[in-house]
Design an enzyme around this catalytic site. Structure first.
Site, PDB file in Angstrom:
ATOM      1  CG  HIS A   4      -0.152  -0.493   2.457  1.00 14.34           C
ATOM      2  ND1 HIS A   4       0.730   0.286   3.142  1.00 14.34           N
ATOM      3  CD2 HIS A   4      -0.129  -1.710   3.054  1.00 14.34           C
ATOM      4  CE1 HIS A   4       1.256  -0.421   4.142  1.00 14.34           C
ATOM      5  NE2 HIS A   4       0.747  -1.630   4.109  1.00 14.34           N
ATOM      6  CB  CYS A   5       3.839   2.236   1.515  1.00 13.77           C
ATOM      7  SG  CYS A   5       2.854   2.420   3.022  1.00 13.77           S
ATOM      8  CG  LEU A   6       7.786   0.625  -0.655  1.00 15.59           C
ATOM      9  CD1 LEU A   6       9.005  -0.274  -0.788  1.00 15.59           C
ATOM     10  CD2 LEU A   6       8.205   1.981  -0.099  1.00 15.59           C
TER      11      LEU A   6
END
Length: 418
Positions: free
Chosen positions: A258-260
């Protein structure tokens, strides 16, 4: 205090349960009725929150779950932890906007609203604050407080606990910062105040951009050093003996979660939108990352060709389908792209993922199997995408005809490393 945590996903639920455990009265708000039903039953779907912890705060009444916006009335502090996805490369802040209007309808004098959702610099002051003011008729910094505090959750991490990870805090003014810091001081071991929301928003994006750029650099290097006949894993270990000026990153089939794959593009979009120039490091890193599954497939195809095995009809076993080791999350996992590419080539693709029930893997287009000796031995190629603790690597190495090890966990004549 009466706390509302809006969004009960991987960020919101740990915060809500922890806040309840330290003595607050917490309402966990989510618009997904299925999630609310699970929470009411004491069934946690977030790996960092054991169901026993959830049931404990439910039993004491310190935590309650709801999909009813009317239940939010009277809050002292509301924390927004809703998703902020990308749509065709553009940040979609619809969830923040909708949540802000809902909270604004129940905003009262002296209350505080904190945004935790990852976003581009300026969102708190330029988007969230005006919506709250318009909906409530109150004035931010005068009648209520607002700030930004980015989540720093590492799902499944054994080294960094939720409360043990330092927490950045910010406010639109000194009073907002004071209230927000005091709230998080009671939840986290360490809080780190910064001068304003834009700094905190940018800091979060820097953290993840740093990781994406370095992982992508190592990934691209891995695609090149294989042709040079150099073992990149040994070279990384050698570089890691330097006690300064080096941070260890290792190759893999691509980053997910969900981030990188998402957060750095928020920053790239904001820079392009405001300044009219590209953030070239992020664009290049994103391009490298998106093509790592293609490289994995190229290696598999080349190995099959060397053994005179036709790719159409070849039986290929993928091990580890989540985006992170020992995780229970499939979001943006590169395994989905690897499976898609191999399936398009006509291969018989199967996947073993011990952390995800079969019923939860509907977005994966592979046949789900267990990594048994028979299944491993029957495969023309085995690809270790994620080295989960449940996998018996010695057994896999013993029974597999050929393995592409994307995690450098095995060795032998039948093993190639990424």
């Amino acid at each position: 205090m009466q706390i509302v945590v809006a969004g009960q996903g991987y960020v919101g639920l740990p915060l809500a349960v922890r806040a309840a455990e330290v003595g607050h009265r917490v309402v966990g708000y989510d618009v997904d009725p299925h999630r609310v039903e699970q929470l009411a039953a004491g069934d946690s779907y977030v790996e960092d929150v054991a169901s026993a912890r959830l049931r404990a705060v439910l039993d004491t009444g310190a935590y309650s779950e709801t999909a009813d916006a009317d239940a939010l009335a009277g809050y002292d502090i509301a924390v927004i932890t809703v998703p902020t996805p990308l749509r065709d490369g553009v940040p979609d802040l619809t969830y923040i906007e909708t949540c802000a209007r809902t909270l604004g309808e129940h905003l009262r004098l002296g209350a505080t609203v904190i945004l935790e959702s990852t976003t581009y610099p300026g969102t708190t002051e330029e988007l969230l604050l005006p919506i709250l003011e318009e909906t409530s008729g109150l004035k931010g910094g005068v009648d209520f407080r607002v700030g930004f505090s980015p989540e720093r959750i590492a799902p499944g991490s054994k080294r960094w606990s939720f409360e043990g990870t330092p927490k950045l805090v910010s406010g639109i003014d000194a009073t907002s910062l004071e209230v927000i810091k005091e709230f998080y001081d009671g939840i986290f071991h360490t809080t780190v105040p910064v001068s304003g929301p834009k700094v905190a928003e940018l800091a979060k994006l820097i953290e993840n951009t740093f990781r994406l750029v370095n992982i992508s650099m190592i990934n691209e290097l891995a695609t090149l050093t294989n042709g040079l006949g150099v073992n990149i894993w040994e070279a990384i270990d050698a570089a890691g003996t330097k006690p300064f000026g080096f941070t260890r990153f290792t190759p893999g089939p691509g980053v997910g979660g969900h981030c990188l794959p998402v957060d750095p593009l928020f920053l790239a979009w904001k820079i392009q939108d405001d300044l009219g120039v590209p953030f070239r490091f992020v664009e290049l890193a994103d391009d490298v990352n998106r093509h790592m599954p293609d490289y994995v497939v190229q290696r598999v195809v080349a190995a099959l060709d060397n053994r005179d095995v036709a790719v159409p009809g070849a039986r290929i076993l993928l091990l580890g389908l989540t985006y992170k080791i020992n995780a229970t999350d499939l979001r943006n996992s590169p395994s989905a792209r690897v499976a898609e590419l191999l399936t398009d080539l006509g291969a018989d693709v199967r996947g073993a993922e011990p952390n995800i029930p079969d019923s939860a893997g509907t977005e994966l287009t592979v046949r789900r199997v267990e990594a048994t000796p028979e299944e491993v031995a029957a495969a023309d190629a085995v690809v270790l995408l994620m080295d989960h603790a449940q996998f018996d690597l010695a057994m896999i190495q013993q029974h597999a005809l050929w393995v592409l090890d994307c995690r450098n966990r095995m060795s032998g004549a039948n093993v190639e490393v990424l």
